[in-house]
Design an enzyme around this catalytic site. Structure first.
Site, short mmCIF file in Angstrom:
data_model
loop_
_atom_site.label_atom_id
_atom_site.label_comp_id
_atom_site.label_asym_id
_atom_site.label_seq_id
_atom_site.Cartn_x
_atom_site.Cartn_y
_atom_site.Cartn_z
N TYR A 4 4.36 -4.51 -27.45
CA TYR A 4 5.69 -5.34 -26.77
C TYR A 4 5.29 -6.79 -27.04
O TYR A 4 4.33 -7.27 -26.40
CB TYR A 4 6.07 -5.01 -25.49
CG TYR A 4 6.86 -3.59 -25.41
CD1 TYR A 4 8.05 -3.54 -26.23
CD2 TYR A 4 6.40 -2.53 -24.60
CE1 TYR A 4 8.56 -2.40 -26.01
CE2 TYR A 4 7.32 -1.40 -24.61
CZ TYR A 4 8.17 -1.42 -25.25
OH TYR A 4 8.91 -0.33 -25.10
N LYS A 9 -3.47 8.74 5.28
CA LYS A 9 -2.31 7.98 5.16
C LYS A 9 -2.16 7.92 3.45
O LYS A 9 -3.27 8.11 2.81
CB LYS A 9 -2.29 6.85 5.65
CG LYS A 9 -3.29 5.82 5.42
CD LYS A 9 -2.99 4.54 6.46
CE LYS A 9 -4.40 3.74 6.09
NZ LYS A 9 -4.83 2.82 7.15
C1 LIG Z 1 -5.83 2.53 7.33
C2 LIG Z 1 -6.61 2.34 8.61
C3 LIG Z 1 -7.76 2.47 8.87
C4 LIG Z 1 -8.84 2.67 7.86
O1 LIG Z 1 -9.13 1.74 7.11
P1 LIG Z 1 -10.50 1.53 6.02
O2 LIG Z 1 -10.76 0.42 5.85
O3 LIG Z 1 -9.86 2.70 5.00
O4 LIG Z 1 -11.62 2.52 6.71
C5 LIG Z 1 -8.23 2.51 10.25
N1 LIG Z 1 -7.49 1.95 11.31
C6 LIG Z 1 -6.21 1.82 11.07
C7 LIG Z 1 -5.27 1.24 12.04
C8 LIG Z 1 -5.57 1.80 9.56
O5 LIG Z 1 -4.50 1.60 9.52
#
Ligand SMILES: *Cc1c(COP(=O)(O)O)cnc(C)c1O
Length: 812
Positions: free
Chosen positions: A705, A482
């Protein structure tokens, strides 16, 4: 020449079946690497996470008929017409075969070991010596227990010199490599901290490494490394040492920009075209070997001056017209061509593949044989278009498909090739140095404006394997890609994961999944936040939604109207984000019973505090509740779905709750989200930019700035090409943020601007155009995150998409 019938004696193996004795030409260990069928032997290796025996039938179907196996497998007797040898260890068998092969060659072989520099020294020696010798060498850094025998196997009758490097991580490994390489000349590069954990002491490590030279006539080393010197002197071997101390055989003095080399009664000033101490050391090892080979010091100087730094990697870059370019313009030999074309073959982001290739120089083969071999490699990789550059390829174009084009020289290509022909392709650009293919890459790549995020694909694979080693072999892996794969570039990462056969991918939104499908990713994909308006697209692209509430379930069922679909059920066991609660289970079961068109692929939940020991009791309760509720739901399903609960910190800290699958996220990208900092992960992303301008600001002036920066005394200020629009948070303003320039930390001065930031380089050796590291291997993302009270997740994912991603992989 080694025949299959020679193998039982060489390997202590027993023949299970023998059809027709064959000459062995090709050793295969990776079922994915398509290869010649004739004369090939596949070695099935059983590792903790991978079992080569599972691929024997596939290989049989591809035409392979010779196998070396470690255990008998079902159905073996149904494979007709095969030669099959059963051995205790397939790796030991390959080593024994390579060792026998090596014994057939009576040529000088240089064996190189040490903690650092092995590959560079080997590649430089190749550059320095290829005008005089036909050389066999390890491709890339294939220097392991498996890489060495595969490298040595390449020795052919026309070779006049071997250059082989050997790497070890534990005692007892070097003796095996020594038997395979059988170096006549040894080079011991240096001794550092790499793999210290595998040895009792540095001295033991030095002694182990020295075993490579057991039967060498001479060993070259630097006398300034005292431990190496001690071990070398005690070995009673003939030695050729160099060093800055007076008792070395070859004495080096630094003399301004030159190095004064004194050997026996001769002296010469040599120019080394590098300034960093590691490169100087590597060069001096090469000088020593050339002296040993009786090159004249003047000639040595000429050749050393022409060395170029070695980009030991392939780079995947964005090209013009939606193309991707694999930049491999450093050298071109047959072994390297195998590696690069394999890398090309493994990229599925683009349907059309093209290779732009120069002549291979100094191979030692007769011209026509060489071209035939090149054409064979290309044909095997299913390339759509081939472009050959050079007189040799042009002369023998008949060996290539008719769609190929040829140019006599790089210049001719640059003037005559119509680059509008290139649309949405992936293009491997590989050429020998004299062809200057960097000019071609320059023309075909989309210009990168300074700030880039470099993604190390080898580190991704390393981290994936590390996590695999932490779970049971039977546990499946879903990798979360993701948010643009945590900022690392989703399609390229997904492509790599597909090649390494992970089981599932996870994305947040349907659009992210569609992007993957458009780039030819065929792994199953779970979508965590499916919206009603995306249902149509989900079905169209075989994406599997996470169902977390009755509302979304009902609207999905309505939409499906009886059509079949695969879903994932999310239970809330304490995170209190998305998911069905305990009180929903009965109603959920009722719905599932009623709607048999729904297949539940998995049931899962998410831990709220997997990264911290203080929550372990709570995590355990979550695990127990999850198991109870999931079993309850499963009880009414025709087949038990996969259960999964753990994210990266969970895998590291709570492996007892791994169930059937784990969901790996940030760990893959090299960040350890726990407090433990296990140190085994390799950082994947390096964000870097450059200095646009440097100014000296008089005391009393303000900077930037809002005039928030102040020069209390005279300051040197560098403006760097990154700002908050690139993801360099404004919270780094006014001394909070630091960046790394030439190994030194420089603080942010004044406010971070949209596209630029000013940093203090007073007292730092910095010039306009110098590289600036925002985070990466040398400057950990944890430290960067801590400075603005956030977590590495946020730093990684906030790098904006306008920052170009460049993917690098080991090459040569
Ligand atoms: C993003 C996510 C993960 C992965 O988590 P990490 O801490 O990056 O390993 C696992 N399960 C769900 C439901 C997530 O949203």
């Amino acid at each position: 020449m080694i025949w299959f019938s020679d193998l039982p004696a060489l390997t202590n193996g027993s023949v299970l079946s023998m059809d027709q004795n064959q000459l062995i030409t090709n050793l295969i260990t990776d079922s994915r690497k398509g290869s010649n069928v004739e004369g090939s032997v596949f070695f099935a290796i059983k590792g903790p996470h991978h079992d080569g025996h599972l691929y024997i039938k596939d290989l049989y179907n591809q035409g392979i008929r010779q196998f070396v196996i470690e255990c008998e497998i079902a159905g073996l007797s149904t494979l007709a017409g095969c030669n099959i040898l059963l051995v205790e260890s397939s790796i030991h068998a390959i080593q024994a075969i390579a060792s026998a092969h090596r014994s057939n060659y009576n040529i000088p072989v240089v064996g190189i070991t040490g903690s650092n520099g092995k590959t560079i020294i080997k590649e430089w020696l190749y550059q320095l010596l290829s005008p005089d010798y036909k050389i066999a060498k390890n491709p890339g850094s294939y220097n392991s227990q498996l890489g060495v025998p595969l490298s040595v196997w390449q020795l052919q009758p026309y070779h006049q010199l071997g250059l082989f490097e050997a790497g070890i991580s534990e005692p007892a490994e070097m003796e095996k490599l020594a038997k395979i390489i059988q170096p006549t000349v040894g080079i011991f590069s240096n001794l550092g901290s790499a793999h210290d954990e595998g040895f009792e002491s540095r001295k033991q490590k030095a002694e182990e490494k020295f075993k490579l030279f057991e039967n060498s006539t001479i060993v070259i080393y630097c006398k300034d490394h005292l431990l190496i010197d001690e071990v070398a002197v005690r070995s009673n071997k003939k030695l050729l040492s160099w060093g800055f101390s007076n008792n070395a055989d070859i004495i080096i003095r630094k003399d301004g920009n030159y190095f004064l080399i004194s050997y026996q009664n001769e002296q010469e000033r040599i120019t080394i075209p590098f300034t960093d101490s590691a490169s100087v050391e590597n060069c001096l090892h090469c000088v020593a070997l050339l002296i040993y080979l009786k090159f004249d010091l003047k000639e040595i100087n000429n050749r050393i001056a022409m060395l170029r730094s070695i980009p030991m990697r392939l780079e995947l870059k964005e090209g013009i017209n939606q193309c991707q370019i694999i930049d491999d313009t450093y050298n071109n030999d047959l072994a390297g061509l195998q590696i690069s074309t394999e890398f090309l073959a493994n990229q599925h982001q683009k349907k059309t593949k093209r290779i732009i290739l120069s002549d291979v120089l100094q191979s030692g083969l007769p011209d026509e044989d060489l071209v035939k071999k090149i054409a064979e490699v290309i044909a095997r990789r299913k390339v759509d278009f081939f472009v050959g550059i050079g007189e040799l390829l042009s002369k023998h174009k008949k060996y290539f498909p008719s769609s190929s084009t040829f140019f006599e020289s790089t210049e001719a290509f640059l003037t005559d090739f119509d680059e509008t022909k290139l649309q949405n392709e992936i293009i491997l650009v590989k050429g020998a140095r004299p062809f200057q293919f960097e000019k071609i890459v320059n023309k075909l790549q989309r210009k990168v404006h300074g700030t880039v995020m470099e993604i190390d694909l080898n580190a991704v694979v390393h981290n994936l394997n590390f996590f695999k080693s932490r779970i049971k072999p039977s546990t499946k892996i879903m990798v979360m890609v993701k948010a643009f794969a945590y900022g690392s570039g989703s399609t390229e990462i997904a492509n790599l994961l597909q090649f390494h056969k992970v089981d599932y991918l996870g994305v947040a939104y349907a659009d992210e999944g569609i992007e993957l499908r458009k780039n030819n990713i065929s792994l199953p994909i779970m979508v965590m936040n499916p919206s009603e308006d995306s249902f149509n697209k989900l079905i169209g692209h075989h994406l599997e939604p996470e169902i977390y509430s009755f509302k979304i379930f009902h609207s999905y069922l309505n939409f499906l109207d009886g059509r079949e679909s695969t879903i994932h059920l999310k239970l809330d066991t304490g995170m209190h984000r998305l998911g069905f609660d305990e009180g929903d289970i009965e109603e959920l079961k009722g719905l599932l019973i009623k709607h048999q068109n729904i297949t539940v692929a998995s049931i899962f939940s998410h831990l709220a505090g997997a990264d911290e020991a203080m929550h372990d009791q709570f995590s355990k309760q979550q695990g127990e509740k999850f198991f109870r509720l999931a079993n309850d739901v499963s009880s009414i399903l025709p087949a038990k779905p996969l259960y999964h609960l753990l994210n990266s910190p969970g895998i590291l800290r709570l492996p007892e709750m791994q169930f059937d699958m784990v969901r790996l996220g940030i760990g893959l990208y090299g960040v350890d989200p726990t407090q433990e900092r296990i140190g085994a992960l390799k950082p994947v992303a390096t964000l870097k930019t450059f200095i646009s301008q440097i100014k000296t600001i008089p005391a009393g002036e303000s900077i930037g700035y809002g005039r928030r920066g102040n020069a209390e005394k005279e300051m040197r200020i560098a403006t760097i090409a990154i700002g908050y629009a690139d993801g360099f948070s404004r919270a780094f303003s006014r001394g909070i943020g630091k960046v790394l320039i030439n190994g030194k930390m420089a603080s942010v001065v004044g406010n971070v601007c949209m596209d630029m930031t000013m940093v203090d380089v007073t007292g730092i050796d910095a010039r306009e155009g110098d590289e600036v590291i925002i985070f990466g291997k040398e400057f950990s993302i944890h430290d960067v995150a801590n400075r603005i009270n956030t977590i590495p997740y946020e730093i990684l994912t906030s790098t904006s998409e306008r920052v170009k991603r460049v993917f690098v992989a080991e090459g040569i």
